[in-house]
Design an enzyme around this catalytic site. Structure first.
Site, PDB file in Angstrom:
ATOM      1  N   ASP A 182       8.884  16.959   8.991  1.00  0.00           N
ATOM      2  CA  ASP A 182       8.031  18.087   9.388  1.00  0.00           C
ATOM      3  C   ASP A 182       7.527  18.769   8.120  1.00  0.00           C
ATOM      4  O   ASP A 182       8.103  18.598   7.039  1.00  0.00           O
ATOM      5  CB  ASP A 182       8.817  19.091  10.249  1.00  0.00           C
ATOM      6  CG  ASP A 182       7.936  20.254  10.721  1.00  0.00           C
ATOM      7  OD1 ASP A 182       6.875  19.987  11.313  1.00  0.00           O
ATOM      8  OD2 ASP A 182       8.287  21.416  10.475  1.00  0.00           O
ATOM      9  N   SER A 183       6.479  19.564   8.268  1.00  0.00           N
ATOM     10  CA  SER A 183       5.982  20.337   7.133  1.00  0.00           C
ATOM     11  C   SER A 183       7.064  21.311   6.640  1.00  0.00           C
ATOM     12  O   SER A 183       7.027  21.723   5.489  1.00  0.00           O
ATOM     13  CB  SER A 183       4.734  21.106   7.547  1.00  0.00           C
ATOM     14  OG  SER A 183       5.048  21.960   8.631  1.00  0.00           O
ATOM     15  N   CYS A 234       6.028  16.860  13.813  1.00  0.00           N
ATOM     16  CA  CYS A 234       5.081  17.910  13.457  1.00  0.00           C
ATOM     17  C   CYS A 234       3.768  17.549  14.137  1.00  0.00           C
ATOM     18  O   CYS A 234       3.241  16.449  13.921  1.00  0.00           O
ATOM     19  CB  CYS A 234       4.912  17.939  11.934  1.00  0.00           C
ATOM     20  SG  CYS A 234       3.620  19.047  11.357  1.00  0.00           S
ATOM     21  N   GLU A 262       8.292  31.716  10.630  1.00  0.00           N
ATOM     22  CA  GLU A 262       8.812  31.417   9.288  1.00  0.00           C
ATOM     23  C   GLU A 262       9.329  32.679   8.589  1.00  0.00           C
ATOM     24  O   GLU A 262      10.230  32.621   7.782  1.00  0.00           O
ATOM     25  CB  GLU A 262       7.722  30.755   8.427  1.00  0.00           C
ATOM     26  CG  GLU A 262       7.304  29.387   8.948  1.00  0.00           C
ATOM     27  CD  GLU A 262       7.859  28.234   8.126  1.00  0.00           C
ATOM     28  OE1 GLU A 262       8.112  28.432   6.935  1.00  0.00           O
ATOM     29  OE2 GLU A 262       8.029  27.145   8.702  1.00  0.00           O
ATOM     30  N   CYS A 273       3.347  22.797  19.027  1.00  0.00           N
ATOM     31  CA  CYS A 273       3.766  23.031  17.647  1.00  0.00           C
ATOM     32  C   CYS A 273       5.285  23.137  17.682  1.00  0.00           C
ATOM     33  O   CYS A 273       5.839  23.853  18.527  1.00  0.00           O
ATOM     34  CB  CYS A 273       3.156  24.325  17.108  1.00  0.00           C
ATOM     35  SG  CYS A 273       3.825  24.801  15.498  1.00  0.00           S
ATOM     36  N   HIS A 321       7.282  24.643  15.964  1.00  0.00           N
ATOM     37  CA  HIS A 321       7.847  25.975  15.684  1.00  0.00           C
ATOM     38  C   HIS A 321       7.952  26.832  16.951  1.00  0.00           C
ATOM     39  O   HIS A 321       8.734  27.785  16.988  1.00  0.00           O
ATOM     40  CB  HIS A 321       6.950  26.742  14.714  1.00  0.00           C
ATOM     41  CG  HIS A 321       7.153  26.395  13.281  1.00  0.00           C
ATOM     42  ND1 HIS A 321       6.856  25.164  12.770  1.00  0.00           N
ATOM     43  CD2 HIS A 321       7.616  27.141  12.243  1.00  0.00           C
ATOM     44  CE1 HIS A 321       7.125  25.162  11.470  1.00  0.00           C
ATOM     45  NE2 HIS A 321       7.594  26.349  11.126  1.00  0.00           N
TER      46      HIS A 321
HETATM   47  N1  DGL Z   1       5.514  22.532  12.910  1.00  0.00           N
HETATM   48  C1  DGL Z   1       4.140  22.188  12.700  1.00  0.00           C
HETATM   49  C2  DGL Z   1       3.529  21.620  13.966  1.00  0.00           C
HETATM   50  O1  DGL Z   1       4.224  21.168  14.874  1.00  0.00           O
HETATM   51  C3  DGL Z   1       3.268  23.299  12.180  1.00  0.00           C
HETATM   52  C4  DGL Z   1       3.768  24.076  11.023  1.00  0.00           C
HETATM   53  C5  DGL Z   1       2.772  24.179   9.889  1.00  0.00           C
HETATM   54  O2  DGL Z   1       1.693  24.750  10.068  1.00  0.00           O
HETATM   55  O3  DGL Z   1       3.096  23.634   8.831  1.00  0.00           O
HETATM   56  O4  DGL Z   1       2.327  21.582  14.068  1.00  0.00           O
END
Ligand code: DGL
Length: 276
Positions: free
Chosen positions: A13-14, A76, A161, A195, A197
């Site tokens: 993931d990022s 991600c 975050e 997403c 997150h």
């Molecule tokens: N967790 C990432 C996703 O599922 C997004 C987080 C980011 O913007 O880096 O898209």
């Protein structure tokens, strides 16, 4: 350096979001070895260009291959939307034809029909995921008659975050984005949290939605799809070692990673810093 005898499943993931997916994968497939990589030094990906997300993702996938992973999950949505197809079609045949990279968008779109009665779906995601149109394109492949509306929520990842989930700012942005989405179509009865997150915002999101709307988060869906994938791909499955280990790596400071990561993962995390 990674023990070369170990052939873990890579989860990328990022940053932290993929931990919400790893948590569910680990529940359903506890025997395998896993290697988690968060590119925290360059997160967020959600607002970056197609080219940049592709370049960063490919670099991380190559690193995970070098560390022994026969299979990498892009946990991600942004990376799945902007980099997966190129990696699968262009890069894999050249750099590692025997390895595989999977994303999180396809498994989610495949099952979304189970949740909706009206056939009207909402998708929430980063700006990158939403502007890529990956969700409407993939949903149309499985459910050509479904109506899909999207809403980019650029503030939601920074809210998570920065651990501002319980703040007033979180309420303001969540309410605003949900109102925008629902004003596009009153018949939406299912919303995909596109997403990794967003599951952390689940309680808040529910507070701003009628009970009749179902929220679909991806962890369990991706884990179930991986179970089936490994059953269908015996040769690849045989290559993944089963030692029940999980190693965490971040491209940023491991101390910072560990304190925030436990919130996403639900358990303490001890990571190592990784130079790409
Ligand atoms: N967790 C990432 C996703 O599922 C997004 C987080 C980011 O913007 O880096 O898209």
């Amino acid at each position: 350096m990674q023990n070369q005898a170990k052939k873990p499943i890579g989860v990328f993931d990022s940053g932290y979001g993929g931990l919400t997916v790893l948590k569910e994968i680990e529940k359903q497939l506890p025997d395998y070895d896993y290697l988690y990589l968060g590119d925290n030094a360059r997160a967020p990906y959600g607002t970056r260009s197609f080219e940049t997300v592709y370049e960063y993702t490919l670099q991380c996938v190559k690193k995970l291959f070098d560390m022994g992973c026969p299979l990498v999950i892009l946990a991600c949505n942004t990376a799945s939307a902007k980099a997966l197809r190129n990696i699968q079609q262009k890069d894999l045949p050249l750099i590692a034809p025997e390895k595989r990279v999977l994303g999180v968008i396809r498994p989610t779109t495949e099952v979304v029909g189970k949740y909706s009665k009206t056939g009207h779906i909402g998708v929430l995601g980063t700006t990158g995921t939403i502007t890529s149109n990956s969700y409407p394109i993939e949903i149309a492949k499985f459910y050509p008659n479904m109506v899909v509306h999207q809403e980019a929520c650029p503030m939601w990842v920074p809210i998570v975050e920065n651990n501002e989930i319980e703040s007033d700012a979180s309420d303001i942005f969540i309410r605003k984005n949900l109102e925008n989405l629902l004003s596009k179509d009153k018949n939406i009865d299912t919303i995909i949290l596109g997403c990794t997150h967003y599951p952390l915002l689940m309680t808040k999101i529910k507070q701003h939605l009628p009970d009749t709307i179902k929220l679909v988060s991806q962890g369990e869906i991706v884990a179930e799809s991986l179970v089936e994938y490994l059953k269908r791909h015996d040769e690849l499955e045989q290559k993944c070692t089963k030692g029940g280990s999980i190693d965490f790596f971040t491209t940023d400071s491991s101390e910072n990673f560990d304190s925030a990561a436990s919130m996403f993962y639900g358990k303490p995390v001890k990571s190592s810093h990784l130079e790409l």
